[in-house]
Motif scaffolding. Structure first.
Motif, PDB file in Angstrom:
ATOM      1  N   PHE A  80     -10.999  50.669  56.629  1.00  0.00           N
ATOM      2  CA  PHE A  80     -10.319  49.644  55.829  1.00  0.00           C
ATOM      3  C   PHE A  80      -8.910  50.096  55.512  1.00  0.00           C
ATOM      4  CE2 PHE A  80      -8.903  47.596  51.940  1.00  0.00           C
ATOM      5  CZ  PHE A  80      -9.073  46.270  52.287  1.00  0.00           C
ATOM      6  N   ALA A  81      -7.976  49.143  55.607  1.00  0.00           N
ATOM      7  CA  ALA A  81      -6.574  49.467  55.336  1.00  0.00           C
ATOM      8  C   ALA A  81      -5.840  48.248  54.823  1.00  0.00           C
ATOM      9  CB  ALA A  81      -5.897  49.965  56.618  1.00  0.00           C
ATOM     10  N   THR A  82      -4.760  48.512  54.116  1.00  0.00           N
ATOM     11  CA  THR A  82      -3.829  47.464  53.742  1.00  0.00           C
ATOM     12  C   THR A  82      -2.475  47.805  54.346  1.00  0.00           C
ATOM     13  OG1 THR A  82      -3.240  48.555  51.654  1.00  0.00           O
ATOM     14  CG2 THR A  82      -5.012  46.906  51.581  1.00  0.00           C
ATOM     15  N   ALA A  83      -1.760  46.770  54.756  1.00  0.00           N
ATOM     16  CA  ALA A  83      -0.395  46.929  55.269  1.00  0.00           C
ATOM     17  C   ALA A  83       0.480  45.949  54.513  1.00  0.00           C
ATOM     18  CB  ALA A  83      -0.350  46.646  56.770  1.00  0.00           C
ATOM     19  N   ASN A  84       1.517  46.478  53.882  1.00  0.00           N
ATOM     20  CA  ASN A  84       2.473  45.650  53.148  1.00  0.00           C
ATOM     21  C   ASN A  84       3.838  45.860  53.762  1.00  0.00           C
ATOM     22  OD1 ASN A  84       1.010  44.421  50.713  1.00  0.00           O
ATOM     23  ND2 ASN A  84       0.254  46.519  50.825  1.00  0.00           N
ATOM     24  N   VAL A  85       4.481  44.752  54.128  1.00  0.00           N
ATOM     25  CA  VAL A  85       5.718  44.793  54.898  1.00  0.00           C
ATOM     26  C   VAL A  85       6.765  43.917  54.225  1.00  0.00           C
ATOM     27  CG1 VAL A  85       6.746  44.200  57.138  1.00  0.00           C
ATOM     28  CG2 VAL A  85       4.398  45.094  57.037  1.00  0.00           C
ATOM     29  N   GLU A  86       7.977  44.431  54.134  1.00  0.00           N
ATOM     30  CA  GLU A  86       9.120  43.607  53.772  1.00  0.00           C
ATOM     31  C   GLU A  86       9.829  43.242  55.071  1.00  0.00           C
ATOM     32  OE1 GLU A  86      11.613  45.853  51.167  1.00  0.00           O
ATOM     33  OE2 GLU A  86      10.161  45.814  49.538  1.00  0.00           O
ATOM     34  N   PHE A  87      10.323  42.004  55.159  1.00  0.00           N
ATOM     35  CA  PHE A  87      11.039  41.604  56.366  1.00  0.00           C
ATOM     36  C   PHE A  87      12.206  40.708  56.005  1.00  0.00           C
ATOM     37  CE2 PHE A  87       7.680  38.420  55.846  1.00  0.00           C
ATOM     38  CZ  PHE A  87       8.374  37.232  55.993  1.00  0.00           C
ATOM     39  N   PHE A  88      13.125  40.578  56.946  1.00  0.00           N
ATOM     40  CA  PHE A  88      14.312  39.753  56.773  1.00  0.00           C
ATOM     41  C   PHE A  88      14.464  38.869  58.002  1.00  0.00           C
ATOM     42  CE2 PHE A  88      14.707  43.539  54.294  1.00  0.00           C
ATOM     43  CZ  PHE A  88      15.155  43.074  53.068  1.00  0.00           C
ATOM     44  N   ARG A  89      14.367  37.559  57.809  1.00  0.00           N
ATOM     45  CA  ARG A  89      14.541  36.617  58.914  1.00  0.00           C
ATOM     46  C   ARG A  89      16.010  36.534  59.289  1.00  0.00           C
ATOM     47  NH1 ARG A  89      10.590  31.562  57.217  1.00  0.00           N
ATOM     48  NH2 ARG A  89       8.645  32.599  57.785  1.00  0.00           N
ATOM     49  N   GLU A  90      16.258  36.300  60.573  1.00  0.00           N
ATOM     50  CA  GLU A  90      17.632  36.145  61.040  1.00  0.00           C
ATOM     51  C   GLU A  90      18.314  35.007  60.293  1.00  0.00           C
ATOM     52  OE1 GLU A  90      17.757  35.693  65.287  1.00  0.00           O
ATOM     53  OE2 GLU A  90      17.212  37.786  65.625  1.00  0.00           O
ATOM     54  N   GLY A  91      19.562  35.225  59.907  1.00  0.00           N
ATOM     55  CA  GLY A  91      20.344  34.185  59.266  1.00  0.00           C
ATOM     56  C   GLY A  91      20.189  34.096  57.759  1.00  0.00           C
ATOM     57  N   THR A  92      19.433  35.004  57.153  1.00  0.00           N
ATOM     58  CA  THR A  92      19.275  34.989  55.702  1.00  0.00           C
ATOM     59  C   THR A  92      19.102  36.414  55.190  1.00  0.00           C
ATOM     60  OG1 THR A  92      18.003  34.123  53.836  1.00  0.00           O
ATOM     61  CG2 THR A  92      16.772  34.631  55.828  1.00  0.00           C
ATOM     62  N   ASP A  93      19.520  36.628  53.962  1.00  0.00           N
ATOM     63  CA  ASP A  93      19.303  37.947  53.363  1.00  0.00           C
ATOM     64  C   ASP A  93      18.139  37.931  52.373  1.00  0.00           C
ATOM     65  OD1 ASP A  93      20.481  36.470  51.363  1.00  0.00           O
ATOM     66  OD2 ASP A  93      22.059  37.925  50.914  1.00  0.00           O
ATOM     67  N   ARG A  94      17.439  36.789  52.275  1.00  0.00           N
ATOM     68  CA  ARG A  94      16.259  36.721  51.419  1.00  0.00           C
ATOM     69  C   ARG A  94      15.139  37.562  52.015  1.00  0.00           C
ATOM     70  NH1 ARG A  94      15.065  30.661  50.711  1.00  0.00           N
ATOM     71  NH2 ARG A  94      13.274  31.445  49.574  1.00  0.00           N
ATOM     72  N   ARG A  95      14.506  38.316  51.168  1.00  0.00           N
ATOM     73  CA  ARG A  95      13.433  39.198  51.615  1.00  0.00           C
ATOM     74  C   ARG A  95      12.123  38.432  51.745  1.00  0.00           C
ATOM     75  NH1 ARG A  95      12.615  44.243  47.897  1.00  0.00           N
ATOM     76  NH2 ARG A  95      12.698  42.523  46.414  1.00  0.00           N
ATOM     77  N   GLY A  96      11.432  38.672  52.847  1.00  0.00           N
ATOM     78  CA  GLY A  96      10.089  38.158  53.026  1.00  0.00           C
ATOM     79  C   GLY A  96       9.093  39.272  52.758  1.00  0.00           C
ATOM     80  N   ARG A  97       7.872  38.867  52.461  1.00  0.00           N
ATOM     81  CA  ARG A  97       6.813  39.842  52.200  1.00  0.00           C
ATOM     82  C   ARG A  97       5.562  39.431  52.961  1.00  0.00           C
ATOM     83  NH1 ARG A  97       8.384  38.397  46.261  1.00  0.00           N
ATOM     84  NH2 ARG A  97       7.839  36.465  47.274  1.00  0.00           N
ATOM     85  N   GLN A  98       4.926  40.419  53.520  1.00  0.00           N
ATOM     86  CA  GLN A  98       3.689  40.177  54.262  1.00  0.00           C
ATOM     87  C   GLN A  98       2.681  41.227  53.836  1.00  0.00           C
ATOM     88  OE1 GLN A  98       3.864  39.719  58.660  1.00  0.00           O
ATOM     89  NE2 GLN A  98       2.784  41.667  58.646  1.00  0.00           N
ATOM     90  N   SER A  99       1.509  40.785  53.454  1.00  0.00           N
ATOM     91  CA  SER A  99       0.433  41.737  53.167  1.00  0.00           C
ATOM     92  C   SER A  99      -0.762  41.371  54.035  1.00  0.00           C
ATOM     93  CB  SER A  99       0.069  41.731  51.680  1.00  0.00           C
ATOM     94  OG  SER A  99      -0.324  40.449  51.267  1.00  0.00           O
TER      95      SER A  99
END
Length: 126
Positions: A83-102
């Motif tokens: 069992f594991a968790t993965a938490n990722v911050e990402f940035f879509r092209e054309g924006t500086d708003r941070r995305g989050r994925q868990s």
């Protein structure tokens, strides 16, 4: 229970890298293979709520690919060897708003599979 065994963390990091590559290349078959094919699998997206593998797979086929993005911080935690968790911050092209994925990952006989996922964009209310 061993937490954050380096070998298990490495396995999950490899599975996450396969997912990211498939996402950026719109490799639907590879993405489908990395999610558990079960009605209990859930994915909450920026604009969608999907219950079960079938809904998730249908969404992928209908969206026409994911917006391109660059990863920021990636945190993987493992609990035992399956069992594991993965938490990722990402940035879509054309924006500086941070995305989050868990994602919650479980190791099955056929490999690591996502059983739960959540994607949101900071400040979007989603």
């Amino acid at each position: 229970m061993k937490i954050d065994d380096p070998a298990v963390v490495s396995e999950v990091r490899e599975a996450l890298a396969r997912y990211e590559k498939a996402l950026m290349e719109d490799d639907i078959a590879a993405m489908d293979d990395l999610f558990r094919q079960a009605p209990q699998t859930v994915r909450y997206g920026v604009g969608e709520v999907l219950y079960g593998y079938d809904e998730i797979a249908a969404f992928r086929r209908g969206r026409g690919g994911s917006p391109q993005r660059k990863l920021g911080r990636v945190e993987i935690a493992t609990y035992g060897d399956s069992f594991a968790t993965a938490n990722v911050e990402f940035f879509r092209e054309g924006t500086d708003r941070r995305g989050r994925q868990s994602q919650s990952w479980v190791k099955f006989p056929d490999g690591w599979k996502v059983v739960s996922a959540h994607v949101s964009i900071e400040g979007s209310g989603s």
